[in-house]
Write a protein that holds these residues in place. Structure first.
Motif, PDB file in Angstrom:
ATOM      1  N   ASP A  48      -6.132   6.405  -6.774  1.00 56.42           N
ATOM      2  CA  ASP A  48      -5.014   7.258  -7.162  1.00 56.42           C
ATOM      3  C   ASP A  48      -5.114   7.677  -8.625  1.00 56.42           C
ATOM      4  O   ASP A  48      -4.783   8.810  -8.985  1.00 56.42           O
ATOM      5  N   ALA A  85       0.825  -1.201   0.000  1.00 55.91           N
ATOM      6  CA  ALA A  85       0.000   0.000   0.000  1.00 55.91           C
ATOM      7  C   ALA A  85       0.865   1.259   0.000  1.00 55.91           C
ATOM      8  O   ALA A  85       1.853   1.347   0.720  1.00 55.91           O
ATOM      9  N   ARG A  86       0.472   2.216  -0.816  1.00 59.61           N
ATOM     10  CA  ARG A  86       1.193   3.497  -0.855  1.00 59.61           C
ATOM     11  C   ARG A  86       0.787   4.379   0.314  1.00 59.61           C
ATOM     12  O   ARG A  86       1.628   4.950   1.018  1.00 59.61           O
ATOM     13  N   LYS A  87      -0.521   4.467   0.552  1.00 56.56           N
ATOM     14  CA  LYS A  87      -1.019   5.375   1.579  1.00 56.56           C
ATOM     15  C   LYS A  87      -2.318   4.890   2.198  1.00 56.56           C
ATOM     16  O   LYS A  87      -2.534   5.058   3.398  1.00 56.56           O
ATOM     17  N   GLN A  88      -3.203   4.278   1.383  1.00 54.08           N
ATOM     18  CA  GLN A  88      -4.540   3.901   1.853  1.00 54.08           C
ATOM     19  C   GLN A  88      -4.620   2.390   2.043  1.00 54.08           C
ATOM     20  O   GLN A  88      -5.060   1.659   1.152  1.00 54.08           O
ATOM     21  N   TYR A 128       3.872   1.023  -5.481  1.00 55.82           N
ATOM     22  CA  TYR A 128       3.016  -0.025  -4.922  1.00 55.82           C
ATOM     23  C   TYR A 128       3.752  -1.363  -4.802  1.00 55.82           C
ATOM     24  O   TYR A 128       3.231  -2.408  -5.183  1.00 55.82           O
ATOM     25  N   ARG A 155      -8.148   0.677   1.617  1.00 57.46           N
ATOM     26  CA  ARG A 155      -8.620   0.655   0.239  1.00 57.46           C
ATOM     27  C   ARG A 155      -7.777  -0.284  -0.618  1.00 57.46           C
ATOM     28  O   ARG A 155      -8.257  -0.852  -1.597  1.00 57.46           O
ATOM     29  N   ALA A 156      -6.508  -0.448  -0.222  1.00 53.36           N
ATOM     30  CA  ALA A 156      -5.620  -1.350  -0.959  1.00 53.36           C
ATOM     31  C   ALA A 156      -6.020  -2.814  -0.791  1.00 53.36           C
ATOM     32  O   ALA A 156      -5.640  -3.664  -1.595  1.00 53.36           O
ATOM     33  N   GLU A 198      -6.955   1.031  -4.064  1.00 50.04           N
ATOM     34  CA  GLU A 198      -6.068   2.175  -3.862  1.00 50.04           C
ATOM     35  C   GLU A 198      -5.571   2.743  -5.186  1.00 50.04           C
ATOM     36  O   GLU A 198      -5.535   3.968  -5.374  1.00 50.04           O
TER      37      GLU A 198
END
Length: 327
Positions: free
Chosen positions: A137, A74-77, A153, A80-81, A133
């Protein structure tokens, strides 16, 4: 009465196969896509759109991502990922902004008032499961080369350049997204920049149709009655391509016939072209919706005022309220 029956018969004849069986709402399209198109793909070799991840189905049309299957990070969420979402390869923002309904009230207004927009939103050729995610994005960015974006990712090679508002999908699906984009812009008479055309033409040539893309195309064609001809090779895209607008013509022809029935001297019944079993019908003039059972006026909404929804929830989200005489 005889004249009305003839008009109704005519309406049945001119409804093209593409709209006789195609889903009428985005909600319905997701369920059909799961059941009829991607039913065997969660554990298949192709994976979801952007990272090739495997997934497990959850609920009517959702899924849970297997991050280990594709090395996803996951990059940030993080939440949601973990889930799949249905990506519009050509974003709703892109095709919506070329419709007057969007200028008059955005997506909500388009869903409520524009049958062509609803057809585009529910078009099965344009839908594909993706990591939530990455879907978020990508937003409404055009596809392009995101060479300035570092890997985001984990092992997933799709990249999003937020500054340039560009998303570059993994190589394996570049041809698929190009041919899907050609189909959408051709069928619904959309305008594409010269730069975007050149890029997608290059991707389509560099990444030819795969066995899975042909199979997916065949499965969708079986449902809606026609294929993506940019996949079958019956149609090709060149700079300055003039769209056929087939999707708009089909909708306009059906709407015109419906209005003709509605305006005839004798009241006409709601026809299967306008209402399918279980469909919720809204009256755009009064702002109320009617259920197929328990609502006495369900079959009395004039064709010119009808707005169809897949559920009462969709009708409420579009700003409609339940008819007061419904039991």
């Amino acid at each position: 009465m005889k004249q009305v029956l003839c008009l109704v018969a005519l309406l049945f004849c001119i409804v093209t196969p593409s709209f006789a069986s195609a889903p009428s709402t985005f909600t319905e399209a997701k369920v059909i896509a799961k059941r009829e198109i991607f039913f065997d793909q969660p554990d298949g070799p192709e994976g979801e759109l952007y990272c090739g991840c495997k997934w497990q189905w959850v609920g009517k049309s959702g899924g849970r991502i297997d991050a280990e299957s594709c090395g996803y990070e996951a990059r940030k969420q993080a939440s949601r990922a973990e889930r799949t979402e249905w990506e519009h390869i050509v974003p709703a923002w892109t095709f919506g902004h070329q419709r007057q309904c969007w200028q008059n009230g955005g997506r909500k207004n388009c869903v409520a008032t524009d049958p062509v927009f609803r057809a585009m939103e529910a078009d099965l050729f344009n839908l594909y499961p993706s990591v939530g995610e990455v879907n978020g994005d990508r937003a409404n960015f055009n596809y392009g080369m995101a060479s300035n974006a570092a890997p985001q990712y984990g092992q997933c090679s799709t990249r999003v350049d937020f500054g340039a508002k560009t998303a570059e999908p993994r190589d394996k699906v570049k041809g698929l997204v190009a041919r899907t984009t050609f189909y959408m812009f051709d069928r619904y008479n959309l305008s594409m920049s010269r730069q975007q055309q050149q890029l997608l033409m290059a991707w389509s040539k560099q990444y030819p149709v795969t066995a899975w893309e042909r199979e997916r195309n065949a499965r969708i064609a079986k449902i809606v009655g026609y294929p993506n001809r940019f996949v079958t090779g019956e149609r090709s895209w060149a700079l300055g391509h003039k769209p056929t607008g087939e999707g708009i013509e089909s909708r306009n022809t059906t709407a015109a016939a419906t209005r003709q029935v509605a305006n005839s001297k004798e009241p006409a019944p709601v026809t299967p072209a306008a209402v399918t079993s279980g469909e919720v019908i809204g009256n755009q003039r009064s702002g109320v919706y009617h259920l197929p059972s328990g609502c006495p006026s369900y079959g009395q909404v004039s064709a010119k005022n009808q707005v169809s929804f897949g559920s009462a929830t969709e009708a409420v989200a579009a700003g409609f309220r339940k008819a007061g005489n419904c039991r």
